[in-house]
Design an enzyme around this catalytic site. Sequence first.
Site, mmCIF file in Angstrom:
data_model
loop_
_atom_site.group_PDB
_atom_site.id
_atom_site.type_symbol
_atom_site.label_atom_id
_atom_site.label_comp_id
_atom_site.label_asym_id
_atom_site.label_seq_id
_atom_site.Cartn_x
_atom_site.Cartn_y
_atom_site.Cartn_z
ATOM 1 C CD GLU A 229 -1.031 -6.224 5.212
ATOM 2 O OE1 GLU A 229 -1.091 -5.054 5.612
ATOM 3 O OE2 GLU A 229 -0.832 -6.518 4.018
ATOM 4 C CB CYS B 34 -0.976 -0.020 1.174
ATOM 5 S SG CYS B 34 -2.358 1.139 0.981
ATOM 6 C CG HIS C 291 -3.428 -3.518 3.174
ATOM 7 N ND1 HIS C 291 -2.520 -3.212 4.161
ATOM 8 C CD2 HIS C 291 -3.823 -2.333 2.634
ATOM 9 C CE1 HIS C 291 -2.367 -1.902 4.234
ATOM 10 N NE2 HIS C 291 -3.153 -1.342 3.320
#
Length: 280
Positions: free
Chosen positions: A230, A123, A228
Amino acid sequence: MTLRIGISARLLHNPPLGLGLPQKRLQFLESTMAHWIMAHRAIALMVPFIDDESPLSINRAPMAEIVALLDGLVLQGGIDICPETYGAKLRDPAWAGDVIRDRSELALLRGFIEAGKPVLGVCRGAQLINVYFGGSLVQDIPTQRPGSVQHQDTEHYDRLMHDVTFEEGSSLHQLYGGGAPHRVTSIHHQCVDRLGEGLVVEAWSPKDGIVEAVRHQGPGYVLGVQWHPEFHLSPGEETQGLLDSGPMMMDFLRAARARAERHLDGRAEVHAGVALPKRA
């Protein structure tokens, strides 16, 4: 050899009183980022920093020594990049970002790139990679790219999703395959405007053309993704169908391991077959 992956620190300049640390700047690591790395048998280590303008910075460890201790770098997401960092005029005070963090992360990024160690930006991290190579950013997609799909929703935060398409022949295309677009999380109102020197677009939003991933064409591994990955670790009713984040992290760690092993092989030759454990 267990890989040691550095993660750039997030900053909280004015923490809430309830945290018990009033008037103390905090540097922190978002836990799912650490989990994403450590779920693949690597150690996640946050890299704190001292502000360049602080008197304490005089005796800090040289950047080269910090880089030498680690095998790769992940740039966390977070607050906007200050437009002044890439030579632009601020369009709205709300988008002023954090110039202190910008300076620190750019120095950290430079250290890893010059050492030939892999970098993965998430990001804000993808935007920082673009800025490092001389690119610029769209400060606000809704106002500067009217008609674009929604890329940020403060109410739903990490539950906003949209499609991305991988550029044919790109590394992400080779890693995940082509065909239908892939679903990802989206938590950004800024994006790549002018592409940095030596960067190529790896992915984009098919409905509005917003750049969603970039990679540097030079030697080494430097990849930035606007989404993102994660946050794709806990499948549930809201997250089913999201792009699997595992292959991306494994690809990054393969690059880190390959670089570390090449270095150890070189040291072994220099030291008559004795490979030293110290990273460099």
